[in-house]
Design an enzyme around this catalytic site. Structure first.
Site, PDB file in Angstrom:
ATOM      1  N   SER A 147      17.991  -0.528  -7.196  1.00 32.67           N
ATOM      2  CA  SER A 147      19.465  -0.323  -7.550  1.00 32.67           C
ATOM      3  C   SER A 147      20.100   0.974  -7.515  1.00 32.67           C
ATOM      4  CB  SER A 147      19.856  -0.886  -9.129  1.00 32.67           C
ATOM      5  OG  SER A 147      19.689  -2.374  -8.896  1.00 32.67           O
ATOM      6  N   HIS A 413      21.189  -5.747  -3.764  1.00 31.51           N
ATOM      7  CA  HIS A 413      19.824  -6.562  -3.290  1.00 31.51           C
ATOM      8  C   HIS A 413      19.836  -7.735  -3.536  1.00 31.51           C
ATOM      9  CE1 HIS A 413      18.134  -6.373  -7.437  1.00 31.51           C
ATOM     10  NE2 HIS A 413      18.654  -5.305  -7.595  1.00 31.51           N
TER      11      HIS A 413
END
Length: 532
Positions: A147, A413
């Protein structure tokens, strides 16, 4: 509620007995930077060259590579017929952390099933947006991202190395010196918006110093440098390498944010005092960053619970910091609804405050615990967080004018979760596929993870019957690779857009192109603009 130590002990015992079909959930940090950087098990913990285990193409270390790529991807879209010439006065970016398309589809089904329908025919608020696209999520040195590098992509417009935030890929993990080189430091769309006179804010259900929101303000070679104690723990001098909480309060653009909502109060307070939630602070330098913030914002207000938040007169204050837990905010399903505000409530206050600026605003709003539910392989939590996320998006669209407010929804993601087999319409999305079996005649779960803590095997290594184990909100779902947690996945993620210039967010694009398209639409930043 059961005390943390009791819950943790019970779950540990269940896990050892192989009976952990469900867990009494509490969000705990799941990101191991040594594993992410590729250095786990074969590098010294404090080495500044730990990222050498992952290759970065040399030309991708320069941010100009990504700026050029974004310009090319924008140019291709501008060659097409342009259905609108309207400029975006306001931009709201919603980020579903760890939200693959499989999670979106499963959440859609759960939404419908909660309404008493079969579920598959349902839709989430953002799925009804008129334009959709796909984002390529790999980072400069990693096929599957975290992230931090993704936040740098979708907020700064540059792909960087895994674990980095706000610096280019010339910076290796934990290398403070390289991260402080002006040539390696990036600016975010939040700063571009401020330079154009717009108001800005960040909202998350994780912590204000977590990787995703930090992409809006931080510049760091290690996403875990959230406070000075963290910097020191990685063998770096905290007096020369400024932690992220300090950056947020004292540096541009963080110090100019008018809204900062999330958890993580401990990162801003010294160990010698307790925060509003009864937990000791985490800082070793003795600095009370919240007092420092208050000193810099005469009209600013700090809130720490739902009642305080909802009682704020946004017209009477200059800025608001909301820190609603000591660490991560609680999962929606576990939260005390009278104490912790919902993501929708945070979103509403954010829009009401930022919209007072006649020049417009940029807001970043994250559903951050979707990722944690998936890491725990507790799909019930992940899907419930996704449904809270979609409620906030619907509210934002209802509160704003589609003629002047661009809303972009995406994920950073994916997660390695699948909807498998051939279950019939209306099959409980959190349950067992009643229409198929494995080669031994044992039915299997509708949702499965590639990696996670429970494979549900008997003493001979064969799969066990999951009836009575799955179906509840807290169940741990099966995986075939034994790990302590689920892992990210590397496939493309969705982009959903509504409002001025939303037609640009179609087709396949690099994740790092996203902020450049938003900046084009709002006529901010240094790249090509709609107003040119």
């Amino acid at each position: 509620k059961m005390a943390f130590s009791q819950r943790h002990l019970i779950f540990s015992l269940l896990g050892m007995l192989g009976l952990a079909g469900s867990v009494l959930a509490f969000p705990q940090e799941v990101h191991n930077v040594l594993e992410l950087s590729g250095s786990l098990g074969n590098k010294a913990r404090f080495s500044t060259d730990v990222a050498v285990d992952k290759y970065t193409p040399p030309d991708e270390m320069d941010q100009e590579f990504w700026y050029k790529n974004a310009a090319e991807e924008l140019a291709k879209r501008l060659e097409l017929s342009q259905p609108s010439a309207k400029k975006a006065k306001n931009i709201i970016m919603f980020l579903g952390d760890g939200m693959p398309i499989a999670t979106i589809a499963a959440a859609r089904i759960l939404k419908g099933q909660r309404q008493g329908n079969t579920g598959e025919e349902s839709s989430l608020s953002f799925e009804r947006f008129p334009y959709t696209g796909l984002s390529r999520t790999y980072c400069a040195n990693s096929q599957v991202p975290d992230s931090a590098c993704t936040a740098t992509a979708y907020l700064c417009g540059v792909k960087t190395n895994i674990v980095n935030i706000g610096v280019n890929a010339a910076v290796n993990f934990n290398n403070c010196t390289a991260s402080q080189d002006p040539a390696n430091r990036l600016t975010s769309i939040a700063e571009w918006a401020q330079n154009a006179g717009k108001s800005t804010g960040i909202v998350t259900t994780t912590t204000l110093t977590h990787a995703s929101p930090s992409g809006a303000y931080a510049k760091t070679a290690n996403r875990m440098w959230e406070c000075d104690t963290d910097v020191t723990s990685y063998g770096v001098d905290a007096s020369s390498c400024i932690d992220m909480a300090t950056q947020l309060v004292t540096q541009t653009p963080g110090k100019n944010f008018e809204i900062m909502f999330g958890g993580g109060m401990g990162k801003f307070l010294p160990k010698t005092i307790k925060d509003s939630h009864g937990t000791a602070g985490e800082r070793s330098d003795g600095v009370n960053l919240l007092s420092r913030w208050q000193g810099l914002h005469d009209g600013g207000v700090l809130v720490t619970n739902r009642k305080q938040l909802l009682s704020v007169n946004v017209s009477a204050v200059s800025s608001i910091v909301g820190l609603f837990q000591s660490k991560l905010m609680d999962f929606h399903m576990d939260a005390d609804a009278s104490y912790q505000p919902t993501l929708s409530e945070l979103t509403e206050v954010t829009i009401k405050k930022l919209s007072q600026n006649e020049n417009g605003y940029f807001a970043f709003i994250e559903g951050g615990l979707i990722d944690y539910g998936n890491h725990y392989t507790q799909a019930g939590y992940a899907l419930d967080e996704a449904l809270e996320f979609e409620k906030a998006i619907q509210l934002a669209r209802d509160l704003t004018d589609i003629e002047d407010t661009l809303i972009v929804v995406t994920a950073d993601h994916g997660h390695a979760v699948s909807i498998a087999g051939y279950p019939g319409r209306g099959t409980n999305i959190l349950g067992i596929n009643q229409h198929d079996t494995d080669v031994n005649g044992v039915k299997y779960s509708v949702l499965n993870y590639a990696a996670g803590p429970n494979q549900y095997l008997d003493e001979t290594g064969q799969r066990i019957d999951l009836e009575g184990i799955l179906g509840g909100d807290e169940a741990i779902f099966p995986s075939y690779i034994s790990k302590d947690q689920g892992v990210h996945s590397g496939e493309d993620v969705g982009i959903f857009a509504s409002g001025p210039q939303s037609h640009l967010f179609t087709g396949l694009m690099q994740q790092s192109t996203i902020p450049h398209l938003m900046a084009y639409a709002a006529c901010i930043g240094n790249g090509q603009k709609l107003c040119d």
